[in-house]
Design a protein around this motif. Structure first.
Motif, PDB file in Angstrom:
ATOM      1  N   MET A   1       0.799  -1.285   0.039  1.00  0.00           N
ATOM      2  CA  MET A   1      -0.026   0.134  -0.148  1.00  0.00           C
ATOM      3  C   MET A   1       0.839   1.316   0.105  1.00  0.00           C
ATOM      4  O   MET A   1       0.082   2.432   0.218  1.00  0.00           O
ATOM      5  CB  MET A   1      -0.860   0.085   1.351  1.00  0.00           C
ATOM      6  N   LEU A   2       1.973   0.957  -0.122  1.00  0.00           N
ATOM      7  CA  LEU A   2       3.175   2.405  -0.190  1.00  0.00           C
ATOM      8  C   LEU A   2       2.498   3.554  -1.101  1.00  0.00           C
ATOM      9  O   LEU A   2       2.535   4.470  -0.736  1.00  0.00           O
ATOM     10  CB  LEU A   2       4.426   1.927  -0.340  1.00  0.00           C
ATOM     11  N   ASP A   3       2.366   3.063  -2.311  1.00  0.00           N
ATOM     12  CA  ASP A   3       2.175   4.051  -3.294  1.00  0.00           C
ATOM     13  C   ASP A   3       0.601   4.607  -3.295  1.00  0.00           C
ATOM     14  O   ASP A   3       0.318   5.683  -3.530  1.00  0.00           O
ATOM     15  CB  ASP A   3       2.110   3.196  -4.673  1.00  0.00           C
ATOM     16  N   LYS A   4      -0.423   3.645  -2.725  1.00  0.00           N
ATOM     17  CA  LYS A   4      -1.742   4.097  -2.590  1.00  0.00           C
ATOM     18  C   LYS A   4      -1.956   5.169  -1.335  1.00  0.00           C
ATOM     19  O   LYS A   4      -2.589   5.779  -1.431  1.00  0.00           O
ATOM     20  CB  LYS A   4      -2.503   2.796  -2.537  1.00  0.00           C
ATOM     21  N   TYR A   5      -1.154   4.953  -0.296  1.00  0.00           N
ATOM     22  CA  TYR A   5      -1.159   5.617   0.857  1.00  0.00           C
ATOM     23  C   TYR A   5      -0.519   6.734   0.729  1.00  0.00           C
ATOM     24  O   TYR A   5      -0.614   7.694   1.568  1.00  0.00           O
ATOM     25  CB  TYR A   5      -0.887   4.936   2.077  1.00  0.00           C
ATOM     26  N   ARG A   6       0.443   7.047  -0.090  1.00  0.00           N
ATOM     27  CA  ARG A   6       1.334   8.262  -0.223  1.00  0.00           C
ATOM     28  C   ARG A   6       0.727   9.392  -0.634  1.00  0.00           C
ATOM     29  O   ARG A   6      -0.070   9.357  -1.582  1.00  0.00           O
ATOM     30  CB  ARG A   6       2.628   7.811  -1.001  1.00  0.00           C
ATOM     31  N   GLY A   7       0.840  10.528   0.033  1.00  0.00           N
ATOM     32  CA  GLY A   7       0.174  11.731  -0.429  1.00  0.00           C
ATOM     33  C   GLY A   7      -0.995  12.092  -0.073  1.00  0.00           C
ATOM     34  O   GLY A   7      -1.770  13.023  -0.703  1.00  0.00           O
ATOM     35  N   ASN A   8      -1.671  11.458   1.020  1.00  0.00           N
ATOM     36  CA  ASN A   8      -2.779  11.963   1.418  1.00  0.00           C
ATOM     37  C   ASN A   8      -2.948  12.575   2.856  1.00  0.00           C
ATOM     38  O   ASN A   8      -4.129  12.667   3.303  1.00  0.00           O
ATOM     39  CB  ASN A   8      -3.535  10.342   1.946  1.00  0.00           C
ATOM     40  N   GLY A   9      -1.806  13.361   2.987  1.00  0.00           N
ATOM     41  CA  GLY A   9      -1.656  14.326   4.169  1.00  0.00           C
ATOM     42  C   GLY A   9      -1.808  13.447   5.498  1.00  0.00           C
ATOM     43  O   GLY A   9      -1.384  12.205   5.654  1.00  0.00           O
ATOM     44  N   ILE A  10      -2.626  14.252   6.451  1.00  0.00           N
ATOM     45  CA  ILE A  10      -2.616  13.746   7.888  1.00  0.00           C
ATOM     46  C   ILE A  10      -3.536  12.471   7.790  1.00  0.00           C
ATOM     47  O   ILE A  10      -3.380  11.410   8.757  1.00  0.00           O
ATOM     48  CB  ILE A  10      -3.527  14.741   8.731  1.00  0.00           C
ATOM     49  N   LYS A  11      -4.282  12.031   6.808  1.00  0.00           N
ATOM     50  CA  LYS A  11      -5.130  10.855   6.668  1.00  0.00           C
ATOM     51  C   LYS A  11      -4.150   9.822   6.780  1.00  0.00           C
ATOM     52  O   LYS A  11      -4.681   8.422   7.207  1.00  0.00           O
ATOM     53  CB  LYS A  11      -5.949  10.925   5.530  1.00  0.00           C
ATOM     54  N   ASP A  12      -2.969   9.829   6.215  1.00  0.00           N
ATOM     55  CA  ASP A  12      -2.225   8.648   6.138  1.00  0.00           C
ATOM     56  C   ASP A  12      -1.900   8.108   7.278  1.00  0.00           C
ATOM     57  O   ASP A  12      -1.898   6.735   7.517  1.00  0.00           O
ATOM     58  CB  ASP A  12      -0.912   8.995   5.556  1.00  0.00           C
ATOM     59  N   SER A  13      -1.732   8.820   8.572  1.00  0.00           N
ATOM     60  CA  SER A  13      -1.390   8.345   9.829  1.00  0.00           C
ATOM     61  C   SER A  13      -2.573   7.291  10.285  1.00  0.00           C
ATOM     62  O   SER A  13      -2.348   6.115  10.550  1.00  0.00           O
ATOM     63  CB  SER A  13      -1.231   9.531  10.802  1.00  0.00           C
ATOM     64  N   TYR A  14      -3.849   7.888  10.053  1.00  0.00           N
ATOM     65  CA  TYR A  14      -5.114   6.966  10.222  1.00  0.00           C
ATOM     66  C   TYR A  14      -5.202   5.774   9.358  1.00  0.00           C
ATOM     67  O   TYR A  14      -5.482   4.754   9.952  1.00  0.00           O
ATOM     68  CB  TYR A  14      -6.379   7.712  10.420  1.00  0.00           C
TER      69      TYR A  14
END
Length: 239
Positions: free
Chosen positions: A94-107
């Motif tokens: 999921m590295l590419d899919k989760y990258r660049g979503n701002g603070i949402k990435d943490s959750y």
């Protein structure tokens, strides 16, 4: 309605239908976990807080015995890593899919479970839907389903009397359906067949309690070797 609110609403409406099968499984299993905590002598707030902060079903079930036994933080850490080691592979995928979503990435990282990974990795997100918010709502809804079921089980566990044997098969059936949907989307089934074949061999070689990690490592290695031929052949592209 503001543009931002419309974007969130559209993402929620797109994500919610994908999580309905998860609700059925998580609600029953969460209730079972809450009831198990209740009959083990813990108040309802134990499963409520644990489902909210740990959010790892297998670990939460194991934690019951840890809480009833001698205090051993190193054993708890080792057990947790061993049980959830498969999430390392989920995270890499999921590295590419989760990258660049701002603070949402943490959750998204915290809340990634088997079911959320399956949906977020395979879902065809409609055009015009924000990918980050779609994945966020999938994760948040699944988290809420587990929290809701575990809390209800903890509250009403002493009042409920029914045989829960076999309920865990709901999740197995759900993953079979996800596999079939992915199969229907593929033009080339090489990677799916490789995963199934390797898993079967590891199951025979290592037994049902120990085959998951060897199967994932072996599958990762084989697919890494076959990456270029698969990409050249259009593996994984939807029809």
């Amino acid at each position: 309605m503001r543009t931002g609110d419309k974007k969130l609403q559209k993402a929620f409406k797109a994500a919610f239908p994908h999580t309905i099968p998860i609700f059925a499984g998580f609600w029953f299993l969460g209730m079972t976990y809450g009831i198990y905590m209740n009959v083990s002598g813990f108040g309802f707030w134990y499963p409520m807080l644990m489902s909210l902060t740990i959010f790892a079903g297998s670990v939460e079930f194991v934690t019951v015995n840890m809480l009833l036994g001698a205090f051993s933080p190193l054993q708890a850490l080792a057990m947790t890593i061993m049980i959830n080691a498969r999430h390392l592979f989920y995270g890499i995928s999921m590295l590419d899919k989760y990258r660049g979503n701002g603070i949402k990435d943490s959750y998204l990282i915290f809340g990634m479970c088997d079911e959320s990974f399956s949906i977020n990795y395979t879902a065809d997100i409609p055009e015009g839907i924000d990918r980050g918010w779609f994945m966020f709502f999938v994760t948040a809804l699944n988290h809420f389903y587990w929290f809701f079921g575990a809390t209800l089980g903890g509250i009403f566990g002493s009042l409920i009397r029914f045989n829960t044997e076999g309920i865990d098969f709901v999740m197995t059936a759900m993953f079979v359906v996800i596999l079939l949907e992915q199969w229907m989307k593929e033009n080339n089934h090489t990677s799916t067949l490789a995963g199934l074949g390797i898993s079967l061999l590891c199951l025979i070689a290592f037994g049902p309690d120990n085959f998951i990690i060897p199967a994932m490592l072996s599958t990762l290695g084989v697919l890494a070797l076959l990456r270029k031929p698969l990409e050249a052949g259009g593996e994984g592209k939807c029809q």
